[in-house]
Enzyme design. Structure first.
Site, PDB file in Angstrom:
ATOM      1  N   GLY A 113       0.782  -1.233   0.000  1.00 20.12           N
ATOM      2  CA  GLY A 113       0.000   0.000   0.000  1.00 20.12           C
ATOM      3  C   GLY A 113       0.808   1.274   0.000  1.00 20.12           C
ATOM      4  O   GLY A 113       0.237   2.368   0.054  1.00 20.12           O
ATOM      5  N   GLY A 114       2.141   1.177  -0.071  1.00 19.11           N
ATOM      6  CA  GLY A 114       2.958   2.379  -0.046  1.00 19.11           C
ATOM      7  C   GLY A 114       2.646   3.327  -1.190  1.00 19.11           C
ATOM      8  O   GLY A 114       2.439   4.528  -0.988  1.00 19.11           O
ATOM      9  N   ASP A 177       3.324  -0.995 -10.784  1.00 17.31           N
ATOM     10  CA  ASP A 177       4.582  -1.244 -10.076  1.00 17.31           C
ATOM     11  C   ASP A 177       4.780  -2.756 -10.136  1.00 17.31           C
ATOM     12  O   ASP A 177       4.337  -3.490  -9.258  1.00 17.31           O
ATOM     13  CB  ASP A 177       4.493  -0.733  -8.640  1.00 17.31           C
ATOM     14  CG  ASP A 177       5.784  -0.940  -7.869  1.00 17.31           C
ATOM     15  OD1 ASP A 177       6.857  -0.773  -8.466  1.00 17.31           O
ATOM     16  OD2 ASP A 177       5.714  -1.298  -6.676  1.00 17.31           O
ATOM     17  N   CYS A 230      11.492  -2.519  -9.110  1.00 14.90           N
ATOM     18  CA  CYS A 230      12.640  -2.375  -8.202  1.00 14.90           C
ATOM     19  C   CYS A 230      13.756  -3.282  -8.720  1.00 14.90           C
ATOM     20  O   CYS A 230      14.394  -4.008  -7.964  1.00 14.90           O
ATOM     21  CB  CYS A 230      12.260  -2.683  -6.761  1.00 14.90           C
ATOM     22  SG  CYS A 230      11.545  -4.309  -6.484  1.00 14.90           S
TER      23      CYS A 230
END
Length: 463
Positions: A113-114, A177, A230
């Site tokens: 949830g960032g 993401d 990432c």
């Protein structure tokens, strides 16, 4: 990090990547710890957190020392989110592409949830955020983090990306993401090195293509696709941009960055699409790749849907609910089983549409359920920014009392008023308790209570 070795062939695979400095990269991973960063909740401002500002995020702070987040009541109140600083760059991108008109945004791979809370921080009540997580076991942490953030303009779904193909042109902004090989998190999580291999990079590349192809129809014409990983792998980053621009009518958007930030600007080989690389040692953060593209075609029109099963709202119950809400006319109230819910009024039709096509886990804010003429208020309501604090007693706790409350232990409170009370720490609400003549009933959720001793895990939040 000293006890871990980079995977075989990993460093060699990065030698030709834009901005890669071999020695600096190795030294940073071997000698430097990951910085600790948080992002302040703009809807629950706190002045007690201090640190160095993250250059690309106005609400981001590097903390001078890593505290025990589990034993910080403000963490549980949703006053801030523990997030890796590089990830906050998504907010910088959003600032440059978000129009003033109301938008629908989806965070497709949202847990924990960032990035969802990051997006939500830049949104108004007129905007709608859909936070989706495909893995069912990861949905609860996503819903908890959004509940702590406190807004009512969010919907959490648990769907495969292909399910969104039915929502043709519904979203103005799509954030993917993407699941990736994870090399950008090696310093923070050295165990991730054991999972890295060229074969896994290739597998991730294929999965990323599938996810992007599945969500593409749901992006409207002239809408924006934000893609991030990432990973440092060209195959998962610039090669994906080339594939996107070759397969779909997408144009790359260049985002302004300050050279002093240390972010490496790159371009893909074939289509020269812009990307932004974050390397530990060059930036104060972990590895990240981010990019944004604009859609230049229509995928067709969304099939209209009229909900002929609109719930008949029992107004006698609604009259008991509304006093607990600030400005109740701004919200659409509905029931899910016995629970009363509220979402911003302007999202009623979108909610009905999404309910028709998707599996929804959370909509807006859960207010609570009625027992006779009394509301048993939900924890989400306490943490929300829509709660009418004048409708309940408010009890300010000191630190020791706050920890007892968060452990769901007994409290002794000298309070003349009785009834439902918001339990506050430094003005921020932690949850509910019921004050009775001879005791306090602690209603902090059992599943959220602090179980650990004062040496907790330090990986709350992130991403």
């Amino acid at each position: 990090m000293q006890n871990h070795q980079f995977p075989i062939n990993f460093l060699e695979s990065l030698l030709n990547e834009p901005g890669f400095d071999h020695q600096n990269f190795v030294d940073t991973h071997q000698k430097n710890d990951s910085p600790t960063s948080i992002r302040i909740n703009p809807f629950k401002k706190t002045s007690t957190k201090t640190g160095e500002q993250v250059p690309w995020c106005a609400d981001g702070l590097y903390l001078y020392t890593r505290p025990s987040f589990t034993f910080d009541p403000l963490f549980h109140a949703g006053a801030y989110y523990v997030q890796e600083a590089s990830s906050m760059f998504i907010g910088h991108i959003l600032k440059h592409i978000k129009p003033e008109a109301p938008v629908n945004i989806i965070d497709l791979c949202a847990a924990p949830g960032g990035k969802s809370t990051l997006l939500n921080s830049a949104m108004t009540p007129d905007d709608l955020l859909v936070a989706n997580e495909i893995i069912k076991t990861r949905v609860p942490i996503l819903t908890d983090n959004l509940a702590r953030w406190g807004t009512a303009n969010t919907i959490v779904t648990n769907n495969d990306p292909k399910d969104f193909g039915r929502l043709t042109g519904f979203f103005d902004i799509v954030l993917v993401d993407a699941p990736c090989s994870g090399s950008g998190m090696f310093r923070k999580d050295p165990d991730a090195m054991d999972e890295w291999s060229p074969a896994n990079v290739n597998l991730c590349h294929q999965r990323q293509e599938r996810i992007l192809a599945d969500i593409y129809p749901a992006l409207k014409e002239d809408g924006y696709l934000i893609y991030s990983t990432c990973s440092y792998s060209h195959q998962e980053n610039e090669d994906i941009l080339d594939w996107l621009c070759s397969t779909f009518a997408l144009e790359s958007i260049r985002i302004p960055v300050n050279k002093e930030w240390g972010i490496v600007e790159s371009q893909s080989t074939k289509k020269e699409a812009w990307g932004y690389r974050f390397y530990p040692g060059l930036v104060k953060g972990e590895g990240l790749f981010a990019s944004v593209l604009r859609k230049r075609e229509s995928s067709g029109n969304l099939t209209s849907f009229k909900n002929n099963k609109n719930q008949k709202v029992p107004h006698n119950e609604l009259d008991l609910i509304k006093p607990y809400i600030n400005d109740p006319s701004a919200y659409y109230f509905f029931k899910v089983n016995e629970d009363w819910m509220a979402i911003n009024q302007q999202h009623k039709e979108s909610l009905n549409l999404l309910q028709h096509h998707l599996y929804i886990k959370k909509s807006g804010v859960c207010i609570g359920k009625l027992a006779g003429r009394d509301l048993i208020p939900d924890h989400e309501l306490a943490l929300s920014i829509i709660v009418n604090k004048d409708a309940a007693v408010q009890t300010e706790l000191d630190y020791d009392q706050a920890i007892l409350y968060l452990r769901r232990e007994n409290l002794n409170i000298d309070e003349a008023k009785k009834g439902w009370s918001l339990m506050n720490f430094e003005g921020h609400t932690l949850g509910w308790a019921k004050l009775l003549p001879n005791r306090v009933n602690n209603y902090y959720p059992k599943e959220l209570r602090i179980l650990s001793s004062p040496r907790p895990s330090s990986k709350e939040g992130e991403r």
